[in-house]
Motif scaffolding. Structure first.
Motif, PDB file in Angstrom:
ATOM      1  N   GLY B  11      93.956  33.904  85.696  1.00 29.85           N
ATOM      2  CA  GLY B  11      92.786  34.278  86.501  1.00 29.85           C
ATOM      3  C   GLY B  11      93.093  34.118  87.977  1.00 29.85           C
ATOM      4  N   GLY B  12      92.052  34.066  88.779  1.00 26.09           N
ATOM      5  CA  GLY B  12      92.258  33.939  90.214  1.00 26.09           C
ATOM      6  C   GLY B  12      92.453  32.501  90.659  1.00 26.09           C
ATOM      7  N   THR B  13      92.035  31.530  89.822  1.00 26.23           N
ATOM      8  CA  THR B  13      92.120  30.135  90.250  1.00 26.23           C
ATOM      9  C   THR B  13      92.973  29.270  89.318  1.00 26.23           C
ATOM     10  N   ASN B  14      93.142  29.724  88.057  1.00 30.66           N
ATOM     11  CA  ASN B  14      93.898  28.929  87.091  1.00 30.66           C
ATOM     12  C   ASN B  14      94.822  29.807  86.265  1.00 30.66           C
ATOM     13  N   ALA B  15      95.877  29.192  85.739  1.00 29.66           N
ATOM     14  CA  ALA B  15      96.657  29.808  84.669  1.00 29.66           C
ATOM     15  C   ALA B  15      96.455  28.924  83.453  1.00 29.66           C
ATOM     16  N   ARG B  16      96.005  29.536  82.343  1.00 32.18           N
ATOM     17  CA  ARG B  16      95.829  28.745  81.138  1.00 32.18           C
ATOM     18  C   ARG B  16      96.788  29.273  80.084  1.00 32.18           C
ATOM     19  N   ALA B  17      97.567  28.380  79.520  1.00 34.79           N
ATOM     20  CA  ALA B  17      98.503  28.755  78.457  1.00 34.79           C
ATOM     21  C   ALA B  17      98.029  28.123  77.161  1.00 34.79           C
ATOM     22  N   ALA B  18      98.266  28.815  76.043  1.00 35.25           N
ATOM     23  CA  ALA B  18      97.872  28.256  74.754  1.00 35.25           C
ATOM     24  C   ALA B  18      98.885  28.624  73.681  1.00 35.25           C
ATOM     25  N   VAL B  19      99.043  27.703  72.741  1.00 37.55           N
ATOM     26  CA  VAL B  19      99.804  27.965  71.531  1.00 37.55           C
ATOM     27  C   VAL B  19      98.769  28.311  70.461  1.00 37.55           C
ATOM     28  N   SER B  30      96.607  23.711  74.297  1.00 35.22           N
ATOM     29  CA  SER B  30      96.503  24.551  75.499  1.00 35.22           C
ATOM     30  C   SER B  30      96.581  23.692  76.742  1.00 35.22           C
ATOM     31  N   HIS B  31      96.883  24.341  77.844  1.00 34.71           N
ATOM     32  CA  HIS B  31      96.993  23.619  79.115  1.00 34.71           C
ATOM     33  C   HIS B  31      96.542  24.540  80.243  1.00 34.71           C
ATOM     34  N   LYS B  32      95.666  24.014  81.090  1.00 34.45           N
ATOM     35  CA  LYS B  32      95.184  24.794  82.230  1.00 34.45           C
ATOM     36  C   LYS B  32      95.742  24.196  83.509  1.00 34.45           C
ATOM     37  N   GLU B  33      96.310  25.050  84.333  1.00 36.63           N
ATOM     38  CA  GLU B  33      96.958  24.593  85.562  1.00 36.63           C
ATOM     39  C   GLU B  33      96.342  25.362  86.742  1.00 36.63           C
ATOM     40  N   PRO B  34      95.858  24.635  87.771  1.00 37.09           N
ATOM     41  CA  PRO B  34      95.324  25.359  88.927  1.00 37.09           C
ATOM     42  C   PRO B  34      96.435  26.082  89.698  1.00 37.09           C
TER      43      PRO B  34
END
Lengths: 320, 320
Positions: B11-19, B30-34
């Protein structure tokens, strides 16, 4: 035999059958038969006769081509072959595919005439080798045929592509939009098809509108057509200028929104009104350019239909 | 390992990755990183970090899942992985797919966030087992994701489904439509997204409009949102009633025309504005019912999105 396919174009006044070369799309033989009656059984008999004549001229038996494709001017429930609504035939929920299949003894695939035409253009016409294609048709009616990802998209019920029935005018207090042949109000077709444009001009002249259309038809309102409005436009007639501005804006905006939504690689324009009225077509393309999302026009090319009235039988013959 | 897949929602503020479990769609980790910086290399590093964290939590190596899918809030040229325009990231023509592929060492598939969400809903959510699906999203932005014939339709360039950028208002002498974030005038998004609705209300209050919105935000215009308009509507505020009538008419008509054109079997509604403002949603569905072609509604069902904010990572992980 393997290289030949049979297709039928079923309109409101004729059934045309053709034997088509599967590899080239060439029409090997064809036969057009007027529809004397419009009852489903009578139409099946007429289609059988046309198929027999076309096949005979090509020296094959109608059943030998394996499967027969039919394009119908109406709303068709794709997989079932049921014609839900064909105003020109006066049909509602006619199981035409099944009827023809029983009479013919081979599988029949029925689809909307514009879906079939788009498929013909994709296989052998203005969109060969292209995977995402929108064919827009403005003639006596208005509609579109959609080829998406290399396949005909006719939707969950087989009625996708009904561009003529998107709404372009909404009811307001004191304003009732024009009623469409489908029964609803404010459809694009009610404002832009040849039949509806002519009807509107007749009404407005009868109500006192001043336009050179009247002298061009020598006072005979029955002769009013979109072509005559185009002629009046060329003469600078203010009524025709205003009418074409409105029609072009509605068509240009609607086609632009369709392209923005589907992002095709090719847009094909067909139908007697668009192809026969260059001033209207030019105005429509200008409105289209203003309204289309710029991202959807990268790599977009616009072409006139190549196959004309043959697109239907050719596309029907090679339907997948 | 074979049963797990990696997806990213950028997105515009975060990258969220998930298995994600390929068979069930369940998020295993999952992990969300700003996003601290928005340059492409910095974003690649952030995405790599998020992928590493999520994969680590699931006990796998990021490269072991075979292929990584990414949904991006922006216009993506499908096959190439190039992000053509992502306003929230400030990107134009960034070869993000290639960059991430090089860094990660496995193939990467990039698609628009709503395409990916529609795919997630089709595989594991509100459209399981359905072949023709339209997902409409009205939140901070407006858009749609299209599943046609069982496949994601992202168009010739990957920008299909841009419902937010169809035009709903045209320039007239003395009238300039609102300008959209895309740069064009009169887009649906400019009139109906959460961000644009809030901006308009602020402008109109500043220009003297009388509305209880002002007391609901205690005079602090920065706090104006679509939810506050919804609250004012519930209080019978005339300004809010007129605004919701306009927004609902534009949304209802646009979605109706989309359904008329594509004839899906299921329409899914998602996004914070549609799901968080029930009065607006109700009005929108009424306008939809009035405007949609009746033939396209046979067999159509309307559902709220099931997967919420997870649709993106799940759909990205199982992209085909």
């Amino acid at each position: 035999m393997k290289g030949l396919a049979l297709g039928v174009d079923l309109g409101g006044t004729n059934a045309r059958a053709a034997v088509v070369d599967r590899a080239t799309g060439e029409i090997v033989a064809s036969h057009k038969e007027p529809l004397r009656e419009r009852g489903p059984e009578a139409v099946v008999a007429t289609v059988l006769h046309a198929l027999g004549q076309a096949a005979g001229a090509a020296g094959i038996a109608p059943a030998s081509a394996g499967r027969v494709g039919v394009g119908v001017a109406g709303q068709v429930l794709g997989a079932t072959g049921v014609v839900m609504n064909a105003p020109n035939l006066g049909w509602r929920d006619v199981a035409f595919g099944t009827l023809l299949e029983k009479a013919l003894g081979v599988p029949v695939r029925v689809a909307n005439d514009l879906s079939v035409a788009a498929w013909g253009e994709k296989r052998f016409g203005a969109a060969r080798g292209i995977e995402d294609v929108v064919l827009v048709f403005v003639g006596s009616g208005v509609g579109s045929g959609l080829i998406l990802g290399g396949r005909l998209h006719d939707g969950a019920q087989g009625v996708a592509g009904e561009l003529g029935h998107i709404k372009v005018r909404l009811p307001r207090p004191g304003f009732t939009p024009r009623r469409c042949g489908c029964g609803q109000l404010g459809c694009l077709e009610a404002y832009t098809s040849g039949v509806n444009v002519a009807a509107r001009v007749r009404e407005e002249i009868a109500a006192g509108a001043a336009t050179r259309v009247l002298e061009l038809v020598e006072g005979d309102l029955a002769r009013v057509t979109a072509s005559v409005v185009e002629e009046a436009h060329a003469l600078g007639d203010a009524y025709a200028v205003a009418l074409w501005d409105e029609v072009a804006e509605l068509l240009g905006l609607s086609v632009a929104n369709l392209v923005t939504l589907l992002n095709p690689a090719r847009l094909i324009l067909g139908g007697g009104v668009l192809l026969g009225a260059p001033r209207l077509a030019d105005l429509t393309l200008r409105r289209f350019d203003e309204a289309v999302s710029r991202s959807a026009t990268r790599g977009l090319t616009v072409e006139r239909a190549w196959l004309g009235d043959d697109a239907g039988v050719i596309g029907a013959a090679v339907l997948e």
